[in-house]
Design a protein around this motif. Structure first.
Motif, mmCIF file in Angstrom:
data_model
loop_
_atom_site.group_PDB
_atom_site.id
_atom_site.type_symbol
_atom_site.label_atom_id
_atom_site.label_comp_id
_atom_site.label_asym_id
_atom_site.label_seq_id
_atom_site.Cartn_x
_atom_site.Cartn_y
_atom_site.Cartn_z
ATOM 1 N N THR A 15 0.859 -1.177 0.000
ATOM 2 C CA THR A 15 0.000 0.000 0.000
ATOM 3 C C THR A 15 0.897 1.229 0.000
ATOM 4 O OG1 THR A 15 -0.119 0.253 2.409
ATOM 5 C CG2 THR A 15 -1.668 -1.304 1.389
ATOM 6 N N ASP A 17 1.591 3.089 2.411
ATOM 7 C CA ASP A 17 2.328 3.284 3.663
ATOM 8 C C ASP A 17 3.035 2.032 4.172
ATOM 9 O OD1 ASP A 17 1.495 5.991 3.960
ATOM 10 O OD2 ASP A 17 -0.465 5.272 4.606
ATOM 11 N N ALA A 18 2.841 0.881 3.528
ATOM 12 C CA ALA A 18 3.407 -0.345 4.082
ATOM 13 C C ALA A 18 3.657 -1.378 2.989
ATOM 14 C CB ALA A 18 2.459 -0.926 5.132
ATOM 15 N N THR A 44 8.160 -3.826 5.388
ATOM 16 C CA THR A 44 8.034 -3.073 6.639
ATOM 17 C C THR A 44 7.407 -3.902 7.755
ATOM 18 O OG1 THR A 44 5.887 -2.185 5.925
ATOM 19 C CG2 THR A 44 7.860 -0.870 5.436
ATOM 20 N N ASP A 100 -1.900 -1.646 16.430
ATOM 21 C CA ASP A 100 -1.562 -0.500 15.589
ATOM 22 C C ASP A 100 -0.204 -0.764 14.959
ATOM 23 O OD1 ASP A 100 -0.978 1.905 14.389
ATOM 24 O OD2 ASP A 100 -1.385 3.133 16.153
ATOM 25 N N CYS A 101 -0.180 -0.845 13.657
ATOM 26 C CA CYS A 101 1.056 -1.165 12.937
ATOM 27 C C CYS A 101 1.685 0.065 12.304
ATOM 28 C CB CYS A 101 0.769 -2.216 11.863
ATOM 29 S SG CYS A 101 0.132 -3.763 12.525
ATOM 30 N N GLY A 102 1.100 1.225 12.513
ATOM 31 C CA GLY A 102 1.619 2.429 11.873
ATOM 32 C C GLY A 102 1.261 2.414 10.402
ATOM 33 N N GLY A 103 0.269 3.157 10.002
ATOM 34 C CA GLY A 103 -0.192 3.155 8.613
ATOM 35 C C GLY A 103 -1.328 2.189 8.356
ATOM 36 N N PHE A 104 -1.521 1.215 9.252
ATOM 37 C CA PHE A 104 -2.670 0.304 9.181
ATOM 38 C C PHE A 104 -2.800 -0.380 10.536
ATOM 39 C CE2 PHE A 104 0.896 -2.406 8.228
ATOM 40 C CZ PHE A 104 0.562 -3.677 8.693
ATOM 41 N N PHE A 137 -6.887 -0.417 6.412
ATOM 42 C CA PHE A 137 -6.046 0.623 5.831
ATOM 43 C C PHE A 137 -6.851 1.912 5.708
ATOM 44 C CE2 PHE A 137 -4.760 -3.480 4.046
ATOM 45 C CZ PHE A 137 -3.414 -3.504 4.354
ATOM 46 N N GLU A 139 -6.813 4.215 3.442
ATOM 47 C CA GLU A 139 -7.220 4.594 2.093
ATOM 48 C C GLU A 139 -7.345 3.395 1.156
ATOM 49 O OE1 GLU A 139 -4.660 7.660 0.641
ATOM 50 O OE2 GLU A 139 -5.101 9.025 2.296
#
Length: 235
Positions: A15, A17-18, A44, A100-104, A137, A139
């Motif tokens: 995606t 972010d990841a 990531t 929370d995985c940061g970005g998703f 996600f 977006e």
């Protein structure tokens, strides 16, 4: 969102972010002979549904090279820390919890299966409850990787709570539900836009094709995506 299948239940999800590897069975996988280095490039996050070797083998190498965050149940995280994974790069959870995985985010949900890793002299190390993974996600569409499982009626609650639109579904029979039952699960309990069958064709003792699943989904409005091994598709 881009998705690449490496055979069995191993997927790369990309995606904005990841870059995520789920169940990276990249070593010893009869369906994938391309090595683990390429799939690990830029990763990531590594997400694991349960502890069986056909889902975990390759995770240590990927985590060591990439420095990715490991997201799995507590037992798997601590087992892999004992094998050399950086304890500052784990993000453990358990069934019902959201990480929370940061970005998703990843929510761990029920799966009807087992979870252990083989050791010496036929002894297995218990690695907690098996699970499925629901990825939200900001977006992109919500994705549900079912892990290894049979059908169960609480799939209806997973759909109610998370409304996943992309499903990765085990269909190989013997160790998971077979294709016809998997199709029933998708049609009865979910409102997927796209489903990707998995966990088939890897070993002689499981179903070799997705034919039963495809036949079971015939007439539905759900798209069945059948990427070739190593092929990247856009969802």
């Amino acid at each position: 969102m881009k998705l690449t299948w490496y055979g069995h239940s191993a997927f790369r999800i990309e995606t904005a972010d990841a870059k995520i590897l789920i169940d990276p069975y990249l070593i010893g996988n009869p369906s994938w002979t391309g090595g683990w280095e390429g799939p690990a490039e830029g990763v990531t996050h590594v997400l694991l549904t349960h502890g069986h070797s056909d889902h975990v083998s390759g995770a240590l190498e990927v985590l060591g090279k990439s420095g990715a965050m490991l997201v799995a149940n507590f037992e798997i995280c601590m087992y892999l820390v004992g094998k050399g994974v950086n304890d500052k790069k784990i993000n453990p959870g358990n069934i019902g919890g959201t990480v929370d995985c940061g970005g998703f985010t990843t929510t761990l949900v029920q799966a009807l299966h087992s979870s252990s890793f083989p050791g010496d002299n036929g002894q297995n190390t218990y690695l907690g409850n098996p699970g499925g993974l629901v990825l939200h996600f900001p977006e992109d569409k919500t994705l549900y990787h079912m892990g290894d499982t049979d059908i169960f009626s609480d799939m209806a609650l997973i759909n109610e709570l998370h409304e996943p639109k992309i499903g990765i579904v085990p269909i190989g029979d013997r160790f998971t539900m077979g294709g016809a039952v998997a199709a029933l699960a998708c049609r009865r309990f979910f409102d997927f836009d796209t489903v990707i069958p998995s966990h088939f064709g890897t070993f002689p003792i499981i179903d070799q094709t997705a034919e039963k699943f495809v036949a079971g989904m015939d007439g539905s409005d759900v798209k069945v995506a059948l990427p070739k091994i190593g092929e990247t598709i856009t969802l």
